[in-house]
Structure formats: structure tokens, C-alpha cells
Enzyme design. Structure first.
Site, PDB file in Angstrom:
ATOM      1  N   SER A 249      44.762  16.837  47.520  1.00  0.00           N
ATOM      2  CA  SER A 249      46.062  16.680  48.136  1.00  0.00           C
ATOM      3  C   SER A 249      46.203  15.184  48.762  1.00  0.00           C
ATOM      4  CB  SER A 249      46.447  17.391  49.033  1.00  0.00           C
ATOM      5  OG  SER A 249      48.036  17.539  49.130  1.00  0.00           O
ATOM      6  N   HIS A 391      49.460  25.132  45.511  1.00  0.00           N
ATOM      7  CA  HIS A 391      48.781  23.970  46.124  1.00  0.00           C
ATOM      8  C   HIS A 391      47.517  24.363  46.919  1.00  0.00           C
ATOM      9  CE1 HIS A 391      48.773  19.909  47.331  1.00  0.00           C
ATOM     10  NE2 HIS A 391      48.633  20.146  48.638  1.00  0.00           N
TER      11      HIS A 391
HETATM   12  C1  GTR Z   1      51.826  17.381  52.269  1.00  0.00           C
HETATM   13  C2  GTR Z   1      52.390  16.020  51.632  1.00  0.00           C
HETATM   14  C3  GTR Z   1      51.487  15.924  50.307  1.00  0.00           C
HETATM   15  C4  GTR Z   1      50.150  16.246  50.263  1.00  0.00           C
HETATM   16  C5  GTR Z   1      49.811  17.427  51.290  1.00  0.00           C
HETATM   17  C6  GTR Z   1      48.392  17.629  51.674  1.00  0.00           C
HETATM   18  O1  GTR Z   1      52.467  17.853  53.141  1.00  0.00           O
HETATM   19  O2  GTR Z   1      53.780  15.822  51.826  1.00  0.00           O
HETATM   20  O3  GTR Z   1      51.796  14.453  49.947  1.00  0.00           O
HETATM   21  O4  GTR Z   1      49.364  15.316  50.529  1.00  0.00           O
HETATM   22  O5  GTR Z   1      50.534  17.530  52.363  1.00  0.00           O
HETATM   23  O6  GTR Z   1      47.603  16.871  51.866  1.00  0.00           O
HETATM   24  O7  GTR Z   1      48.121  18.805  51.521  1.00  0.00           O
END
Ligand code: GTR
Length: 412
Positions: A249, A391
Site C-alpha cells: 500500500s 487489501h
Molecule cells: C489508504 C490510501 C491508499 C493506501 C492505503 C494504505 O487509505 O488511500 O492510497 O496507501 O491507505 O496505505 O493502506
């Protein structure tokens, strides 16, 4: 228009096959000051037609056809574009660095590994900061081994060096069992993940006045990964030319930038980097440049904000960031339920980075059609998977990364 032509356009547009190069845009108004609350698009049908800037066409219109031109002309041009427009420039402030191994445990993981804790201390402008790097090397190794360095963007317990807490985010035991060394650092040691006016962390040490091109927090974390690498390349148990950087991420955006700016990283594993990382911004699917800058104003340089709700002005897209890793091994990974990160946009970015790899070799080709869930594609120095679920960075992702590394690092 005849039917065949119409059909060709419909098929070609999603892949951006009608590519063109754009001039650097005029500075558009800073949309962050306006209240824009456009609904996030999660509908493939609503992805607008877009023209991807051509990877191999230089700003002066010259088309690069060989690896020397890529290395000497196009790559530096793209690196400069991502430096000035996305991640920001590292200041040239002088600093001192000391590296100290503060603990060695030859009997870690019930004798399977040796643990080293390394403190990397940076001193500048009468301030100091220490990055704590943790490293396990496999005891059964008979020669220096390839290594994985994780940029940890989650709570430090995810990289617990005492191994009391075990997390799939950094499955150190499993990595050691497969014969790799495994290292990690907490990105907060380098720079806080906060919009703090760049007063703290490494910005507080190295910044000397700021501009719209000054580095943001992601560039700072990437810089920290390079300082960890400074140590790893000297460790006699590690093969210095076989060190992979891994991130998830925001950590994956960082891993990509670390790999782009530091060619000593022999491989990049980019897990669900999404917007500003591995997914095409021109698709405007899931998180957008506007959203990311609004929610995380400190991550990128000031100039990146100009592209919020203004994607058509982009003189680049993220396939060009991925191409900066070429010809080194690159693994891009997505998760099926991570629509915010646009899995399809991630695959397309990788697909459109292929021409840079082809300047070096032709074995790294990718199918036009995205692979099915949990079916990794490994093709020369490129790899991709879309994992089932949410995610996250899981053991399943790590196992796929290691399968790839077995081929591109271990056997090399
Ligand atoms: C989210 C962000 C993403 C991603 C994520 C993370 O909120 O919008 O771009 O980077 O965090 O790092 O888990």
C-alpha cells in the site's frame, strides 16, 4: 465510422493503445482549495476513454529504440518527471551517518536464524534520528543469500524482532525457511505519517526551505530504505546484488520509488500500491489523485496536487514509474476486493511497462488479459498476481513473491 473501426477503438481504448506524448502542462489551479466531492468510480463501464502518454517517446518527440538511449535519455527524463511532479526532490543537506550493530543473537528462531539489530543514526543541523533495522539470516546457509527488506507502514508489532508477536505482514520464519534473509524497518523511524508541516522526522533534519518540488513523506521513507540498504550490502551473510525491497500500500508506493531511485535494489515487490503507485491514474477508478492528496497532503510533493481532478494534464502515468525498475525484476500484486486500489489499473500499468523491459530482453511479456484470482503470472523479470480477499499483505502474497525470487534472484 465503419463497424470494424468502431470495434477496434472499443477494444483498444482500455489498454490505451492510442498512446501519445504530452507536453508538460501549464500549472492548473490548485483544486485542493475547492470542495470537490465527486463520487468514487467503481464501475468499469464508467472508466473514461484515455490516452496513455507513450513510454518510449521523449519530451522532444524522439522515440527510444535501444537500451542505451533508454538508460541515458528517456529513463533520466522520466525519473526527473516523477521527482518534480510526484514524489519530490531529496535536499542536498550534508549529514553524518553511523551504523552500529547493537545486538546479535545467533540462536534466534530456535536456532534457525541469526538476528541482528542495527541502528542507523543520521545527524544533521544539530539534530539526530535513528532507524532501527532488524535482520534475520538463515543459519543453514553456506554462502551469502538473497534478502527481502520490508518497509513497514503498520504498527511495529507487525515486525516484532523478538518474534513474540507473529504477523503474516512480515512472515519472517517462513522467509528464513525458504533460504532467504529477511529484514524490516518501521517507516515511522524515518518520518511520521502525519501532515506535520514537515517539521519532524528526516524532514526536520534535512530540509532547508521548501518548494513545490520538495520531497514528501513517501520519498523520505524511500530514502530510509536506501539507508537500510547501505548496511545490508555490507553484511557478509547477504548477497549484495540480490536484495529485494517489499512494500504494501503506502509502503508499496515507497518500495517503487526506492527501486526507481536506488538501482542497488535488485528486485521490487509492490503489493497493492494503488493510486500514486502501481495503478493508472487516467482510469479514475477507485482512489484518485485528488482524494489521495486531500487525505494525505504530506505524502507527495506540492506539484502533484495540480493533477487532482485534472488527470488529462498528466504528462505521465504510473506505467512509467514501473518502467523505471526495468530491467530489474518487478512483482506487482493486487487484491480482488481492493477496488480502492484499482486492481485492473495495476495490471494495465504493468502491461504498459513491458516495452521498457523489451529494450533489454523479450522474455518479459504479459498476456493482454488479466490473470485469474490466485493464478500468478511470471514472465521473465515481470510478475503479477491478484489474490482473493481484502487489501492486505499476507503469507500468500509473500509465497508468490518468493516463488518469483527463486527464479530471478536465487537462480541468477
Ligand atoms: C489508504 C490510501 C491508499 C493506501 C492505503 C494504505 O487509505 O488511500 O492510497 O496507501 O491507505 O496505505 O493502506
Amino acid at each position: 465510422m465503419n463497424k470494424l473501426l468502431k470495434l477496434l477503438i472499443v477494444i483498444s481504448l482500455p489498454l490505451g493503445l492510442f498512446a501519445q506524448t504530452k507536453e508538460k502542462p501549464q500549472v492548473p489551479p490548485d483544486t485542493l482549495n475547492q470542495k470537490v466531492d465527486r463520487p468514487i468510480n467503481y464501475d468499469e463501464e464508467k472508466v473514461p476513454a484515455y490516452h496513455l502518454p507513450d513510454l518510449l517517446t521523449c519530451a522532444n518527440g524522439h522515440k527510444v529504440t535501444g537500451k542505451k538511449e533508454w538508460a541515458n535519455i528517456r529513463r533520466p527524463e522520466l525519473l526527473e518527471l516523477f521527482t518534480t511532479q510526484v514524489f519530490g526532490r531529496v535536499p542536498g543537506t550534508p549529514y553524518q551517518k553511523t551504523i552500529r550493530v547493537v545486538k546479535t543473537d545467533p540462536n534466534a528462531m530456535n536456532g534457525a536464524a541469526t538476528l541482528k539489530l542495527i541502528d542507523i543514526t543520521i545527524v544533521a543541523q544539530s539534530k539526530s534520528l535513528t532507524i532501527r533495522l532488524g535482520l534475520f539470516t538463515p543459519n543453514k546457509a553456506t554462502k551469502p543469500v538473497p534478502a527481502f527488506l520490508l518497509i513497514c507502514n503498520r504498527a511495529p508489532k507487525n515486525i516484532d524482532f523478538s518474534r513474540i508477536v507473529k504477523s503474516e505482514f512480515w512472515p519472517a520464519e517462513e522467509v528464513i525457511a525458504r533460504g532467504y534473509a529477511v529484514a524490516a524497518f518501521d517507516n515511522a523511524d524515518v518520518d511520521p505519517d502525519q501532515d506535520d508541516g514537515f517539521k519532524n522526522g528526516i524532514h526536520g533534519l534535512l530540509d532547508a526551505g521548501r518548494s513545490s518540488e520538495s520531497w514528501g513523506t513517501i520519498a523520505a521513507w524511500a530514502w530510509g530504505a536506501s539507508r537500510c540498504l547501505d548496511y545490508l550490502v555490507t553484511d557478509k551473510n547477504i548477497a549484495p546484488d540480490k536484495i529485494a525491497v517489499v512494500g504494501h500500500s503506502r509502503g508499496a508506493k515507497t518500495a517503487l520509488w526506492a527501486g526507481a531511485t536506488d538501482a542497488r535494489f535488485a528486485m521490487v515487490a509492490c503489493n497493492e500500491a494503488g493510486c500514486g503507485g502501481s495503478s493508472l491514474s487516467l482510469r479514475r477508478f477507485g482512489e484518485t489523485i485528488y482524494q489521495i492528496n486531500r487525505n494525505f497532503p504530506h505524502w507527495f510533493c506540492g506539484n502533484y496536487k495540480y493533477y487532482g481532478e485534472n488527470e488529462d494534464a498528466l504528462p505521465f502515468d504510473q506505467h512509467m514509474l514501473l518502467a523505471l525498475i526495468a530491467p530489474r525484476p518487478l512483482y506487482v500484486a493486487s487484491a480482488e476486493q481492493d477496488l480502492w486500489g484499482d486492481p485492473r489499473g495495476q495490471y494495465l500499468a504493468l502491461y504498459h511497462a513491458v516495452p521498457a523491459y523489451h529494450l533489454f530482453e523479450t522474455k518479459s511479456g504479459l498476456p493482454e488479459v488479466m490473470p485469474s484470482v490466485n493464478q500468478p503470472v511470471i514472465s521473465g523479470n515481470l510478475a503479477y498476481h491478484i489474490r482473493d480477499g481484502k487489501h492486505n499483505l499476507l503469507l500468500k502474497d509473500w509465497n508468490f513473491f518468493m516463488d518469483f525470487a527463486d527464479q530471478v534472484l536465487t537462480k541468477k
